[in-house]
Design a protein around this motif. Structure first.
Motif, PDB file in Angstrom:
ATOM      1  N   VAL A  84       5.969  -5.431   0.655  1.00 34.32           N
ATOM      2  CA  VAL A  84       4.844  -6.365   0.661  1.00 34.32           C
ATOM      3  C   VAL A  84       3.649  -5.746   1.390  1.00 34.32           C
ATOM      4  O   VAL A  84       2.517  -5.772   0.892  1.00 34.32           O
ATOM      5  N   VAL A  85       3.914  -5.151   2.574  1.00 38.32           N
ATOM      6  CA  VAL A  85       2.821  -4.536   3.332  1.00 38.32           C
ATOM      7  C   VAL A  85       2.089  -3.496   2.483  1.00 38.32           C
ATOM      8  O   VAL A  85       0.866  -3.518   2.341  1.00 38.32           O
ATOM      9  N   ASN A  86       2.851  -2.595   1.857  1.00 41.64           N
ATOM     10  CA  ASN A  86       2.195  -1.543   1.076  1.00 41.64           C
ATOM     11  C   ASN A  86       1.536  -2.084  -0.185  1.00 41.64           C
ATOM     12  O   ASN A  86       0.500  -1.584  -0.617  1.00 41.64           O
ATOM     13  N   THR A  87       2.129  -3.128  -0.772  1.00 36.53           N
ATOM     14  CA  THR A  87       1.525  -3.694  -1.978  1.00 36.53           C
ATOM     15  C   THR A  87       0.177  -4.319  -1.646  1.00 36.53           C
ATOM     16  O   THR A  87      -0.819  -4.089  -2.339  1.00 36.53           O
ATOM     17  N   VAL A  88       0.161  -5.108  -0.569  1.00 28.07           N
ATOM     18  CA  VAL A  88      -1.118  -5.699  -0.154  1.00 28.07           C
ATOM     19  C   VAL A  88      -2.121  -4.585   0.132  1.00 28.07           C
ATOM     20  O   VAL A  88      -3.278  -4.618  -0.320  1.00 28.07           O
ATOM     21  N   GLY A  89      -1.673  -3.560   0.859  1.00 31.29           N
ATOM     22  CA  GLY A  89      -2.562  -2.428   1.167  1.00 31.29           C
ATOM     23  C   GLY A  89      -3.075  -1.775  -0.094  1.00 31.29           C
ATOM     24  O   GLY A  89      -4.277  -1.539  -0.252  1.00 31.29           O
ATOM     25  N   MET A  90      -2.178  -1.520  -1.035  1.00 31.30           N
ATOM     26  CA  MET A  90      -2.569  -0.833  -2.260  1.00 31.30           C
ATOM     27  C   MET A  90      -3.594  -1.657  -3.018  1.00 31.30           C
ATOM     28  O   MET A  90      -4.630  -1.138  -3.445  1.00 31.30           O
ATOM     29  N   LEU A  91      -3.311  -2.978  -3.166  1.00 27.66           N
ATOM     30  CA  LEU A  91      -4.229  -3.816  -3.932  1.00 27.66           C
ATOM     31  C   LEU A  91      -5.610  -3.860  -3.282  1.00 27.66           C
ATOM     32  O   LEU A  91      -6.634  -3.797  -3.957  1.00 27.66           O
ATOM     33  N   THR A  92      -5.615  -3.969  -1.947  1.00 17.82           N
ATOM     34  CA  THR A  92      -6.915  -4.032  -1.270  1.00 17.82           C
ATOM     35  C   THR A  92      -7.695  -2.726  -1.456  1.00 17.82           C
ATOM     36  O   THR A  92      -8.869  -2.730  -1.825  1.00 17.82           O
ATOM     37  N   THR A  93      -7.031  -1.594  -1.189  1.00 18.02           N
ATOM     38  CA  THR A  93      -7.780  -0.333  -1.297  1.00 18.02           C
ATOM     39  C   THR A  93      -8.184  -0.072  -2.739  1.00 18.02           C
ATOM     40  O   THR A  93      -9.282   0.432  -3.006  1.00 18.02           O
ATOM     41  N   LEU A  94      -7.326  -0.455  -3.699  1.00 20.53           N
ATOM     42  CA  LEU A  94      -7.698  -0.294  -5.109  1.00 20.53           C
ATOM     43  C   LEU A  94      -8.954  -1.107  -5.409  1.00 20.53           C
ATOM     44  O   LEU A  94      -9.903  -0.630  -6.034  1.00 20.53           O
ATOM     45  N   THR A  95      -8.952  -2.366  -4.920  1.00 22.55           N
ATOM     46  CA  THR A  95     -10.113  -3.228  -5.142  1.00 22.55           C
ATOM     47  C   THR A  95     -11.377  -2.578  -4.567  1.00 22.55           C
ATOM     48  O   THR A  95     -12.421  -2.543  -5.213  1.00 22.55           O
ATOM     49  N   ILE A  96     -11.235  -2.072  -3.346  1.00 19.13           N
ATOM     50  CA  ILE A  96     -12.413  -1.466  -2.718  1.00 19.13           C
ATOM     51  C   ILE A  96     -12.883  -0.251  -3.515  1.00 19.13           C
ATOM     52  O   ILE A  96     -14.085  -0.076  -3.759  1.00 19.13           O
ATOM     53  N   THR A  97     -11.926   0.565  -3.981  1.00 17.11           N
ATOM     54  CA  THR A  97     -12.308   1.714  -4.803  1.00 17.11           C
ATOM     55  C   THR A  97     -13.102   1.240  -6.010  1.00 17.11           C
ATOM     56  O   THR A  97     -14.164   1.791  -6.334  1.00 17.11           O
ATOM     57  N   LEU A  98     -12.588   0.188  -6.683  1.00 17.86           N
ATOM     58  CA  LEU A  98     -13.278  -0.298  -7.876  1.00 17.86           C
ATOM     59  C   LEU A  98     -14.648  -0.856  -7.524  1.00 17.86           C
ATOM     60  O   LEU A  98     -15.621  -0.637  -8.241  1.00 17.86           O
TER      61      LEU A  98
END
Lengths: 605, 605
Positions: free
Chosen positions: B407-421
């Protein structure tokens, strides 16, 4: 690729036997050797008038006697150089004549000043040509350095193509210039005679209150800068077709007559038209405008004047490489100036001249006008020394009629010496540099000569006593692992001697153990010596090892360091490999008395 | 000489065993690894406010929730990187994690963007440090590029001196910065509480008419640029003292807490003080001025802020060489990045980083502000990939409590992906370059890898089948005359084999005859073969001759070209000799499968 571009620019290589065809006939020689001298017509009269104007308009009549004096000097120079040509039919530049009669050091003074002078000629002429272009197209003014450099590159290529080819090509503008100046002079004289000119000029002999001897001498010496370039013919005798000395003498005479009449014509017209120097229009262009108006003929004269100013540089391209060749033959300049290139010209001299003059153009941002006095004094020093040499020669060999010949050279020597001194006194601020660079250049000549003598002494052997001796052999192969390149090296070494060791430099015990095990498994028949490097340097332990080997066996054995080297297919791939072998090679080469052999392994992918 | 300067600048070489002493404790590690992240405090809040001001002063209250969101993201990143550190105790940069879980290509995308990013970091930080200096001393404004380059040179030398030494030295300004910002925050809060501030700021929740989601996202992503540098710790685990992963995790946590509280403190103070961005004074300097007035404390804060901006570059100096080392170990970068230098650091990585960033500074004339978004996107791509890799890892190995970790990494991944986009959509004009250079860099990685594989294939031998073989030998000695150097070469050759020929290239019959007579008189026991060159080239006839020898004997013999070479005492003397032997060597080396041996003759005068 490089080769193709070279072919395109300078043409196919020529056989050595073709050199006789590359020699010059009189008319072509006149064109390429006189452009420097003839171009002086474009600015000589102006230089005189510029100085005289300091004493006011009334003083301009002095330009007539001064021009006559310059003409007199020209006559003397032509006569004395004729004598030189017949005395030194294989080439009688100031260097040869001075060296032959006054000793090597004097010869080097003459040669050194001429060498520097030719460089200045190219820099000054290309800048003058550029000025002519930017006067016509002012929007190019910011690109002056670039244009000068393009001109130098153009001259370089033309001259690398060979003497006759450049002569054929460059003769056209020279003859056009001569023709158009004569048309101008004749038309001007006709216009004067039919009374088409109404100028109010001071009569010859008018008293001028504030004229001084100093000013007159300065004007005279400025006029004498028109005589630079006269020596070119006697330097270039080896370039003439046979009979070289007769052709050269005839060419010199023609040049003298053309130059003298053009100079006198322009000076007289300038006086009769009452022309004064004007920063916006040269004297020649003012005469042309007064004679023809701003018509086609006016622009033709402007165009060919620009061309001849630029082509003056070409005289240096004929003379510099020959002089450098002579100095190199006497071991005062590097050997490379002795080699004839693909087109039988002394390519290295041409290229060196171009590089040096390009540097001058760049350093002075194309403003090379200040170099002109320096350049004149650089010509008159060798003039004087050459005449002095001839005087000594007449005393020494005393041929028939040597008295009159001695007189000619003595008068010439005294005149040129006087002009040199006038230059030094009246323009010291601009010519003092000559006293700095001449000693440097001459010191360099002697350094070079000393090095060649030392080298020859050390390399010389006695054909009867010194013979090759047979010794033992030890071969050391630095290895970084077990590869095909290492295998090839061991094959090579074992084919030549049994005394072979492989050396491995290891950093960590683990990798060292692995290497030793693998080597034992392979068992190539060569002992592996392992060096441990705690500071992660490959070079230092290796050098230390080779030192030990040298200390033990240098007496009895030739030591060879055999470097297995793989050669990549593309240059960029070299970045992917630590170039340790190159570093080892460079170090050993510089420091050690061991043979370094590279066993290549060509990668084909 | 060179060696002495090197010693003076970077110190004595260190033994390989000393590497453990060079490792970092927590406090030093915090100093050198967090300077990049902490320096963001100097500009993070300002970036948010700058975007919000587009919607008017009323919108500035949004900075509070946005700052809280950034803080939330920071928490997620710290938690997920903690997990990475414990999963990859030998170094868990994005490259390793992505490669291990998502495949090599994905790893290379992460590694490639980080490499480029570190170069950008150095260029941007040194330019930011320079701006701070030129703000204080405007007369230095024309020397910005020079100052940036001096800073880069300074960092290079510090880092070449070794990790602990640079940490001890560079820790001081980092801790000073942290201390002074905390003093500022605490003083500011006290001043607020005692009612010393009277700002009229829009209340949180105030309706703003022209605010858009796009603007808010842009402000959030701008704030996120404060999070660059967080990944530095997990890359640098190998630099930590044992137990490395525990020390690294503790350091990361400390950094997160310090960064988070400083960022939040500055953001809240900025809001309560009602500060708006001002091109003439940064947000931090406005807060400092409002709190302390323009006293000593104000200038201390300005000074340490300038220092920390500049030191942010140092984080890249810790991370780049390590990442380059890992890529080189996997054969995606040249071997040279694997070597530890005299001071046990990866010197080549440090030097390469300096050269590339110096080039960027020069190319952009020190105006590197436009590179900042590029640099942020270059960080968030590996952030995202690294988190995605961790997610895959949890699925794969399923350790206890893997659900919560996932869960921690998924939330992290989604957030950083969003920021990249968000970065890509809101600042495409500044970040499109990433899509050009990433494919180029990754293509380069694969090219390099392919070359190493090909080379290894070609060099590999079978230890049992491939053994050195003995062959015959033919030696060819090009000679230009009869000298001691030639005699030595013949001695050497005859000591190894009887199959020796000397080759002479002559241009003119006369000199050829002379050479042949002299050779006969000397009679060194070696046959002299004369080649006639009509085009005055030494190289071409020689190469043709060696071709013939190769064609006749390559099957049975090793062919050696033995080059007698004298080595001058001073480098300039080389100009006095035609370097024919070097040209021969270079040509043969590149083109032919022959051994090239240089027999040295050292001139001692």
């Amino acid at each position: 690729m490089v080769n193709k571009v070279k072919r395109l620019l300078i043409g196919r290589p020529m056989k050595s036997g073709a050199i006789e065809e590359e020699k010059l006939g009189k008319l072509k020689a006149l064109a390429i050797l006189s452009s420097d001298a003839l171009s002086s017509v474009a600015y000589g009269t102006e230089q005189i008038l510029l100085v005289l104007m300091a004493a006011g308009f009334a003083a301009i009549w002095y330009s007539v006697p001064i021009s006559l004096a310059v003409l007199g000097l020209l006559t003397i120079l032509i006569l004395s150089y004729r004598q030189t040509i017949f005395s030194y039919p294989t080439g009688g530049g100031a260097y040869i004549v001075a060296k032959d009669n006054l000793g090597v050091s004097t010869g080097l003074i003459a040669g050194g000043s001429l060498l520097v002078d030719y460089i200045l000629t190219v820099a000054v002429s290309s800048a003058a040509g550029t000025d002519a272009i930017t006067s016509a197209f002012p929007q190019l003014h910011d690109h002056r350095v670039g244009i000068s450099l393009i001109m130098i590159v153009f001259l370089t290529i033309m001259n690398l193509r060979g003497v006759t080819e450049s002569a054929s090509f460059l003769a056209i503008p020279v003859y056009l210039f001569v023709l158009s100046i004569f048309v101008l002079i004749v038309s001007g004289l006709i216009k004067l005679m039919i009374g088409g000119v109404h100028a109010d000029v001071p009569e010859i002999g008018t008293a001028v209150s504030n004229i001084s001897l100093f000013l007159l001498l300065k004007a005279f010496s400025s006029g004498c800068s028109a005589l630079t370039g006269v020596e070119a013919v006697s330097n270039a005798i080896p370039n003439f077709r046979k009979p070289a000395e007769r052709n050269a003498a005839a060419t010199l005479l023609m040049m003298g007559i053309i130059l003298g009449s053009m100079f006198l014509g322009i000076s007289l017209l300038a006086y009769w038209y009452g022309i004064t120097p004007n920063p916006k229009a040269t004297v020649v262009s003012q005469i042309a405008e007064s004679t023809f108006g701003r018509g086609i003929l006016y622009f033709v004269i402007q165009g060919v004047t620009a061309l001849i100013l630029f082509l003056a540089a070409n005289t240096a391209y004929s003379a510099f490489p020959l002089l450098a060749f002579m100095l190199a033959k006497d071991k005062f300049l590097p050997n490379m100036f002795k080699a004839r290139g693909d087109r039988l010209v002394f390519s290295n001299g041409i290229i060196f001249l171009s590089i040096m003059s390009a540097l001058l153009v760049i350093v002075f941002h194309g403003d090379t006008e200040n170099l002109i006095p320096l350049y004149a004094v650089g010509v008159f020093i060798p003039f004087t020394l050459s005449q002095l040499g001839m005087m000594v020669r007449w005393f020494r060999i005393r041929p028939p009629h040597w008295g009159i010949r001695l007189v000619v050279n003595t008068v010439g020597m005294l005149t040129t010496l006087t002009i040199t001194l006038i230059f030094i006194f009246t323009k010291f601020a601009q010519v003092w540099m000559v006293f700095v660079f001449l000693p440097i250049v001459i010191g360099m000549f002697y350094q070079i000569s000393k090095h060649y003598r030392n080298t020859a002494d050390q390399l010389r052997i006695d054909l009867h006593k010194d013979k090759p001796v047979i010794k033992g052999s030890t071969m050391v192969i630095p290895v970084a692992g077990i590869t095909r390149a290492v295998m090839n090296s061991i094959s090579y070494a074992k084919s030549l001697t049994d005394n072979v060791v492989a050396v491995y430099v290891g950093f960590e015990e683990e990798e060292i153990q692995k290497m030793e095990d693998k080597w034992e498994e392979w068992n190539p028949g060569v002992r592996l010596i392992v060096l441990r490097s705690r500071y992660r340097s490959v070079i230092k332990p290796l050098i230390k090892f080779i030192d030990t080997v040298e200390w033990k066996t240098a007496e009895t054995d030739h030591i060879t360091v055999l470097i297995p080297q793989f050669i990549t297919k593309h240059w960029w791939q070299n970045l992917l490999h630590n170039q340790t072998s190159l570093v080892i090679r460079a170090y050993l080469f510089k420091q050690k008395d061991v043979v370094i052999a590279t066993v290549p392994f060509h990668l084909n992918r």
